[in-house]
Design a protein around this motif. Structure first.
Motif, short mmCIF file in Angstrom:
data_model
loop_
_atom_site.label_atom_id
_atom_site.label_comp_id
_atom_site.label_asym_id
_atom_site.label_seq_id
_atom_site.Cartn_x
_atom_site.Cartn_y
_atom_site.Cartn_z
N PRO A 193 44.66 34.02 32.59
CA PRO A 193 45.63 33.88 33.69
C PRO A 193 45.02 34.02 35.09
CG PRO A 193 46.49 35.34 31.98
CD PRO A 193 45.03 35.13 31.68
N GLN A 194 43.83 34.63 35.16
CA GLN A 194 43.20 34.87 36.47
C GLN A 194 42.10 33.86 36.79
OE1 GLN A 194 44.21 37.15 38.65
NE2 GLN A 194 45.83 37.84 37.29
N LEU A 195 41.94 32.84 35.95
CA LEU A 195 40.89 31.85 36.20
C LEU A 195 41.02 31.14 37.55
CD1 LEU A 195 40.31 30.22 32.70
CD2 LEU A 195 38.60 31.35 34.13
N PRO A 196 42.23 30.85 38.06
CA PRO A 196 42.32 30.19 39.37
C PRO A 196 41.58 30.95 40.48
CG PRO A 196 44.42 30.06 38.28
CD PRO A 196 43.56 30.96 37.43
N LYS A 197 41.60 32.27 40.42
CA LYS A 197 40.91 33.06 41.45
C LYS A 197 39.40 32.84 41.39
CE LYS A 197 44.38 36.72 41.83
NZ LYS A 197 44.63 38.17 41.72
N LEU A 198 38.87 32.81 40.16
CA LEU A 198 37.43 32.57 40.03
C LEU A 198 37.07 31.17 40.49
CD1 LEU A 198 34.64 33.51 38.95
CD2 LEU A 198 35.28 32.50 36.75
N MET A 199 37.87 30.19 40.08
CA MET A 199 37.58 28.79 40.42
C MET A 199 37.69 28.53 41.92
SD MET A 199 39.53 26.90 37.27
CE MET A 199 38.88 26.98 35.60
N GLU A 200 38.61 29.22 42.56
CA GLU A 200 38.78 29.05 44.01
C GLU A 200 37.58 29.61 44.76
OE1 GLU A 200 41.90 30.27 47.59
OE2 GLU A 200 42.33 30.82 45.51
N LYS A 201 37.11 30.77 44.31
CA LYS A 201 36.02 31.44 45.01
C LYS A 201 34.65 30.87 44.63
CE LYS A 201 34.64 36.15 46.27
NZ LYS A 201 34.92 37.60 46.04
N ASP A 246 31.81 26.05 41.51
CA ASP A 246 30.72 25.46 40.74
C ASP A 246 30.40 26.24 39.47
OD1 ASP A 246 30.38 23.43 42.62
OD2 ASP A 246 29.01 24.64 43.83
N ILE A 247 31.03 27.37 39.28
CA ILE A 247 30.75 28.18 38.09
C ILE A 247 31.60 27.68 36.92
CG2 ILE A 247 31.03 30.46 37.06
CD1 ILE A 247 30.12 31.72 39.60
N LEU A 248 30.93 27.47 35.80
CA LEU A 248 31.61 27.11 34.56
C LEU A 248 31.66 28.33 33.65
CD1 LEU A 248 29.69 23.78 33.88
CD2 LEU A 248 31.87 24.04 35.06
N GLU A 303 25.24 34.12 39.63
CA GLU A 303 26.45 33.58 39.00
C GLU A 303 27.02 34.56 37.98
OE1 GLU A 303 25.38 29.76 37.43
OE2 GLU A 303 25.96 28.75 39.30
N ILE A 304 26.16 35.15 37.18
CA ILE A 304 26.63 36.13 36.19
C ILE A 304 27.20 37.35 36.90
CG2 ILE A 304 25.88 37.70 34.35
CD1 ILE A 304 23.98 35.53 33.40
N LYS A 305 26.58 37.76 37.99
CA LYS A 305 27.11 38.89 38.77
C LYS A 305 28.49 38.56 39.31
CE LYS A 305 25.99 42.05 42.54
NZ LYS A 305 24.99 42.41 43.59
N ALA A 306 28.68 37.34 39.82
CA ALA A 306 29.99 36.93 40.34
C ALA A 306 31.05 36.97 39.24
CB ALA A 306 29.90 35.54 40.94
#
Length: 298
Positions: free
Chosen positions: A117-125, A128-130, A279-282
């Motif tokens: 449910p929180q994926l939009p926050k990751l994708m917005e920030k 480029d991270i998959l 990327e892993i840290k993010a």
């Protein structure tokens, strides 16, 4: 077999050997690998024949490694790390993706109720991270580099892994209004009620131990290995179920008075080699934020 003789060892056979060594049981390893005991046994026999070494000892108590097996395992794991990375790179290139997905290994509940449910926050920030969300409870996937990050309900002790605490997950007994039918949830005789709990698939987990300690196992009328199934059982009015507080609140279930339930202490786990990967840290930071939002300060 002398060095220089023809010796063919394929990666699938080595993978079987690693899994047997980690599970310490042919049956458990075969289940993990999705093959029969007989097929797995033949794989191990083939590896021993190819190397000319006895690598495992099989007995009624499970499987142990010989001294030669221990030495071979260390080398097999090192080679396995590189092969897993090759597989991931091949997937990326075939998919015409320049970025490798960050693989997150965790439970069904964490994947579906906390992270997805929180994926939009990751994708917005971080557009480029998959990410690849894997439902698993096995720490071996980190040691073998099948995953980059794991969320586990116990602190791992494996060398090379770093673990950081996440907010506690509190649980309790919950029921629907249909189940209660006007009864006072603070005044129920639990051993006379219908309860739903987790089965023994994961061993003596705290929830099962709690049921036994309070003499409630006999009141359990349905068991499952899925927390989401417990949630649906409670929502349907079929039984009282032990559910994480954050899930029960989302679905307006009613708390049932009971002795203090187990508190789960989740950990975010990653390999030491990845501690500086940006990327892993993010993604680690995003997971921590997701858990804080769902579980609170605990």
């Amino acid at each position: 077999m002398a060095y220089g003789d023809c010796m063919t060892i394929d990666w699938d056979t080595v993978r079987c050997f690693i899994t047997v060594a980690e599970k310490k049981s042919l049956m458990a390893a075969a289940e993990t690998l999705g093959m029969s005991n007989a097929t797995l046994g033949r794989k191990i026999d083939a590896l021993e024949m190819a190397t000319g070494l006895q690598l495992v000892l099989r007995g009624p108590g499970g499987v142990t490694l010989t001294d030669q097996g221990v030495e071979m395992l260390a080398l097999a794991k090192a080679g396995g790390d590189h092969l897993f990375q090759m597989e991931r790179l091949a997937f990326s290139l075939k998919s015409d993706r320049r970025a490798l997905p960050i693989r997150i290994s965790t439970t069904e509940t964490m994947v579906s109720a906390v992270l997805a449910p929180q994926l939009p926050k990751l994708m917005e920030k971080h557009p480029d991270i998959l990410v690849d969300l894997i439902m698993s409870t096995d720490l071996a996937d980190l040691n073998r580099r099948e995953a980059d990050i794991a969320v586990r309900l116990a602190r791992p002790k494996s060398d090379g892994l770093i673990a950081r605490r996440l907010p506690d997950i509190n649980s309790g007994l919950y029921a629907s209004a249909d189940y209660l039918k006007g009864c006072n949830p603070d005044n129920l005789k639990l051993h006379e009620e219908k309860l739903a709990g987790l089965d023994d698939q994961y061993g003596a987990i705290p929830e099962s131990v709690w049921m036994n300690e309070h003499g409630l196992q006999q009141a359990v009328s349905v068991q499952t290995s899925s927390v989401f199934a417990l949630l649906e059982i409670a929502k349907s009015g079929a039984a009282i179920a032990m559910i994480p507080d954050f899930l029960a609140k989302r679905h307006a279930l009613i708390p049932i008075a009971a002795p203090q339930s187990p508190v789960r202490k989740p950990w975010i786990v990653f390999h030491r080699d990845n501690r500086r990967n940006p990327e892993i840290k993010a993604v680690r930071n995003w997971i921590a934020e997701c858990c804080q939002a769902s579980f609170g300060t605990g």
